[in-house]
Design an enzyme around this catalytic site. Structure first.
Site, PDB file in Angstrom:
ATOM      1  N   ASN A 162       0.849  -1.199   0.000  1.00  0.00           N
ATOM      2  CA  ASN A 162       0.000   0.000   0.000  1.00  0.00           C
ATOM      3  C   ASN A 162       0.878   1.241   0.000  1.00  0.00           C
ATOM      4  O   ASN A 162       1.722   1.409   0.881  1.00  0.00           O
ATOM      5  CB  ASN A 162      -0.892   0.027   1.249  1.00  0.00           C
ATOM      6  CG  ASN A 162      -1.793   1.242   1.300  1.00  0.00           C
ATOM      7  OD1 ASN A 162      -2.768   1.327   0.565  1.00  0.00           O
ATOM      8  ND2 ASN A 162      -1.475   2.191   2.179  1.00  0.00           N
ATOM      9  N   GLU A 163       0.704   2.089  -1.014  1.00  0.00           N
ATOM     10  CA  GLU A 163       1.378   3.386  -1.061  1.00  0.00           C
ATOM     11  C   GLU A 163       2.870   3.277  -0.730  1.00  0.00           C
ATOM     12  O   GLU A 163       3.368   3.849   0.235  1.00  0.00           O
ATOM     13  CB  GLU A 163       0.700   4.377  -0.114  1.00  0.00           C
ATOM     14  CG  GLU A 163      -0.724   4.726  -0.499  1.00  0.00           C
ATOM     15  CD  GLU A 163      -1.389   5.751   0.403  1.00  0.00           C
ATOM     16  OE1 GLU A 163      -2.351   6.382  -0.033  1.00  0.00           O
ATOM     17  OE2 GLU A 163      -0.915   5.912   1.562  1.00  0.00           O
ATOM     18  N   GLU A 315      -8.332   4.885  -4.047  1.00  0.00           N
ATOM     19  CA  GLU A 315      -8.761   5.568  -2.832  1.00  0.00           C
ATOM     20  C   GLU A 315      -9.159   7.004  -3.151  1.00  0.00           C
ATOM     21  O   GLU A 315      -8.511   7.682  -3.950  1.00  0.00           O
ATOM     22  CB  GLU A 315      -7.647   5.614  -1.782  1.00  0.00           C
ATOM     23  CG  GLU A 315      -7.267   4.301  -1.157  1.00  0.00           C
ATOM     24  CD  GLU A 315      -6.223   4.499  -0.062  1.00  0.00           C
ATOM     25  OE1 GLU A 315      -6.096   5.638   0.451  1.00  0.00           O
ATOM     26  OE2 GLU A 315      -5.518   3.537   0.268  1.00  0.00           O
ATOM     27  N   GLU A 363      -6.734   7.163  12.150  1.00  0.00           N
ATOM     28  CA  GLU A 363      -7.546   7.768  11.098  1.00  0.00           C
ATOM     29  C   GLU A 363      -9.040   7.705  11.410  1.00  0.00           C
ATOM     30  O   GLU A 363      -9.862   7.604  10.504  1.00  0.00           O
ATOM     31  CB  GLU A 363      -7.228   7.101   9.754  1.00  0.00           C
ATOM     32  CG  GLU A 363      -5.806   7.397   9.306  1.00  0.00           C
ATOM     33  CD  GLU A 363      -5.478   6.852   7.935  1.00  0.00           C
ATOM     34  OE1 GLU A 363      -4.811   7.574   7.161  1.00  0.00           O
ATOM     35  OE2 GLU A 363      -5.873   5.712   7.625  1.00  0.00           O
ATOM     36  N   PHE A 365     -10.861  10.079  12.249  1.00  0.00           N
ATOM     37  CA  PHE A 365     -11.538  11.265  11.719  1.00  0.00           C
ATOM     38  C   PHE A 365     -11.430  11.360  10.196  1.00  0.00           C
ATOM     39  O   PHE A 365     -11.888  12.340   9.610  1.00  0.00           O
ATOM     40  CB  PHE A 365     -10.999  12.530  12.382  1.00  0.00           C
ATOM     41  CG  PHE A 365     -11.329  12.602  13.849  1.00  0.00           C
ATOM     42  CD1 PHE A 365     -12.649  12.717  14.266  1.00  0.00           C
ATOM     43  CD2 PHE A 365     -10.332  12.517  14.805  1.00  0.00           C
ATOM     44  CE1 PHE A 365     -12.962  12.768  15.616  1.00  0.00           C
ATOM     45  CE2 PHE A 365     -10.635  12.565  16.160  1.00  0.00           C
ATOM     46  CZ  PHE A 365     -11.960  12.682  16.565  1.00  0.00           C
TER      47      PHE A 365
END
Length: 665
Positions: A162-163, A315, A363, A365
């Site tokens: 991922n990323e 995403e 994460e 929020f």
């Protein structure tokens, strides 16, 4: 222009997962929730038209709670649950977030920064790309995942890691860097020449003396820094291909991807895209940014060009993110608008991070498709509407290509070289210039691809080079051939300054380019301070200016007016080649590029568009996107069928606030 995929080997692609649909869904992290929530999730997914979820991205500690142990039972039940409800699974390898026990038992798996400090567990991406121990454990969990789920009917695609974004300056990375340098340069003499080590007494007499560019008293050697950036991209790519090859061995019929961050500095995405079956990206424009839609369009154009066709929006945020200084939600309708913008620009998958907003963790929020407000919340209601609409238009759009007569050239190696700390101005960086030039074309409603400077450019009428500080000889020859063969070329400042080793070309610009543009002498670079501008005959210039002496009789020049450069050319033209030595203000740059495009025979997608309206063609479909808050009426010649409302429209279309129309002739 959308050429076919590369290479002789026939590989699976996005179409093998979409199967004539637009994929809609996102990262699903059900291990954060009790199992009774899973059934509720499935009910909401079906109501929202979700047909794809990504599982397992951050699940390593759940799948392998202790070294060598495996807990697949929960994932078995999830895979079965998804399949039973018609939701396909993009299964991720969990290797971007190693469990705490790996760093504790194998501290060599932790990356170190330029000061030698380790990055500890407790976050994510805490792995060294060069660590043999990390690679062994990553391969082991990937092998077991692939063996267990290769035949599962829910599985549609693999998502590796991922990323990818980790740097490592530690000792194991240093040894790997030396091996990489041997492969690239062959001899120490060649390395010393490429790095210019005669400057500051930096000559190397042994490979063992070479280190990553760790913290130095003053500026690091720019050749060393450039090669380290190349090395880092290559090492992360080796991590990807190692896991890709494992899953491909088990499921050669299924496509494999990993998700790029948008225009991320540390990854040569052109090279990476060649190794992927599906090119995917994460995209998070700021909803408060007046140019958020253009910034999104740039990334979409770049990703489509890397994919050479349809691509995957892996995403996006359904509402607010949590990593800006102030994180605002998306106003009503903006999520839908930007999602359709991605589809218009080639996306065959519209996905989110994440399905259900977390109640704990770093994460909590960051928004989800199901927010803390739940099923009745605006966020879920809007995403559900979008899912139903994408199901309606998916069969009409999936797999379709668009055409562009313009290519913007971009290269990560040039970006890396131009970003050295010893440059003349930190204000004239490539991202700012690239966005400005893409904005000019976007606001002129001109369809645009991206290309590498060594790519085949024969299908484009106009090639635009906002800034390519470093150009290889092959790239220079490619630009010359484009003009010689009848194409138009517009180049911005700081182009062709250095060769592939970041060695400044004679005269401060490649002599072949100077001849092409009609430049006799580039006397001096004159960078501008923040807020400073230079007056030109037809516009004001920003960021940069240059003291240029043109060849006698050079045609089509626009001079500077006043100041040190009074009367010298700000813009030069020789035949079909233009050189722009400053950054014109937005309206002027738009007019200049639109004018050259017109000369090249490239027309806007649609004439007479109101301000704030974007028009994009994908196949035979015309997408109209209103980026404003007020309703607008768009003139559209002829009669069309509007797919979202199933209505016939003739002569004009009215778009509401953040409105969208998808027209078929």
């Amino acid at each position: 222009m959308s050429p076919g995929r590369r290479g002789a080997r026939v590989r699976p692609g996005l179409a093998d997962a979409t199967r004539g649909r637009v994929l809609f869904g996102g990262d699903y992290n059900p291990e954060q929730w009790p199992e009774e929530t899973w059934r509720e999730d499935v009910r909401l997914m079906k109501e929202a038209g979700v047909n794809s979820v990504t599982l397992g991205v951050f699940s390593w500690s759940r799948l392998e709670p202790a070294p060598g142990e495996r807990d697949f039972g929960w994932l078995d039940r999830l895979m079965d649950l998804m399949h039973g409800n018609g939701v396909g699974v993009v299964l991720a390898t969990p290797t971007s977030s190693p469990p705490p026990w790996l760093g504790r038992l194998h501290p060599d798996t932790l990356p170190r920064d330029a000061d030698g400090r380790p990055e500890w567990w407790g976050g994510r991406q805490h792995f060294s790309h060069s660590s043999a121990a990390y690679r062994r454990h990553a391969a082991a969990i990937t092998e077991d995942l692939a063996a267990r789920y290769a035949g599962h009917p829910a599985l549609t695609m693999w998502h590796i890691n991922n990323e990818y974004c980790t740097y490592d300056y530690g000792d194991e990375a240093a040894a790997a860097f030396r091996r990489w340098l041997r492969d690239r340069h062959g001899t120490l003499d060649a390395l010393n020449s490429a790095w210019g080590t005669a400057f500051w007494s930096q000559g190397y007499d042994t490979w063992d003396g070479i280190l990553p560019p760790r913290r130095a008293h003053y500026l690091n050697n720019p050749g060393q820094v450039l090669d380290f950036r190349r090395f880092t991209s290559d090492m992360l790519l080796k991590c990807f291909t190692a896991e890709r090859d494992i899953v491909r061995r088990h499921t050669p019929h299924l496509p494999v991807t990993t998700n790029f961050m948008p225009l991320w500095f540390g990854q040569d995405a052109w090279r990476w895209a060649e190794e992927e079956d599906v090119v995917s990206v994460d995209l998070y424009p700021d909803p408060r940014d007046p140019l958020g839609a253009q910034r999104g369009a740039l990334v979409q154009d770049l990703t489509r060009s890397q994919a050479r066709g349809p691509w995957m929006l892996m995403e996006q945020a359904a509402g607010a993110v949590n990593w800006r200084g102030v994180n605002h939600p998306k106003p009503r309708g903006l999520n839908r608008l930007w999602s359709f913008q991605a589809v218009a620009r080639g996306a065959d998958a519209v996905c989110y991070f994440q399905w259900r907003q977390s109640r704990q963790g770093a994460e909590k929020f960051h928004s989800g498709m199901v927010s803390h407000a739940g099923e009745q919340g605006r966020t879920y209601q809007e995403t559900a509407r979008l899912g139903r609409e994408l199901a309606r238009v998916g069969p009409e759009v999936a797999g379709r290509h668009g055409d562009a007569g313009i290519a913007i050239l971009h290269d990560w190696h040039s970006w890396w070289a131009g970003d050295h700390a010893g440059r003349l101005s930190t204000e004239a960086g490539l991202p700012e210039v690239l966005h400005a030039w893409h904005r000019a074309l976007w606001e002129a409603h001109l369809a645009t691809d991206f290309a590498h400077p060594e790519h085949d450019l024969s299908g484009y009428r106009l090639v635009v080079v906002p800034q390519l500080y470093l150009l290889t000889d092959r790239a220079v020859d490619n630009l010359l051939a484009h003009v010689r063969d009848g194409g138009h070329l517009v180049c911005g400042f700081l182009t062709g300054v250095a060769d592939e080793d970041d060695r400044v070309r004679p005269g401060g610009m490649d002599p072949r380019l100077r001849e092409l543009f009609g430049i006799r002498t580039l006397h001096e670079w004159w960078p501008l301070a923040p807020g400073e501008a230079v007056e030109c005959e037809d516009f004001r210039g920003t960021l940069w200016s240059e003291e240029i002496e043109a060849e006698p009789g050079a045609a089509g020049t626009v001079p500077y007016r006043g100041g040190e450069l009074d009367g010298l050319p700000a813009v030069l033209r020789r035949g079909r080649a233009w050189y722009v030595s400053t950054l014109p203000e937005p309206e002027a740059l738009r007019a200049l590029l639109a004018g050259v495009a017109g000369e090249a025979g490239v027309r806007p997608v649609l004439d007479g568009l109101p301000a704030g309206v974007e028009a994009v063609r994908r196949g035979e479909l015309l997408f109209l996107l209103n980026h404003g808050r007020e309703p607008v009426t768009v003139p559209v010649p002829g009669t069309h069928h509007e797919l979202l409302t199933e209505a016939a429209v003739t002569g004009e279309v009215t778009l509401g606030r953040y409105g969208v129309a998808v027209l078929r002739p």
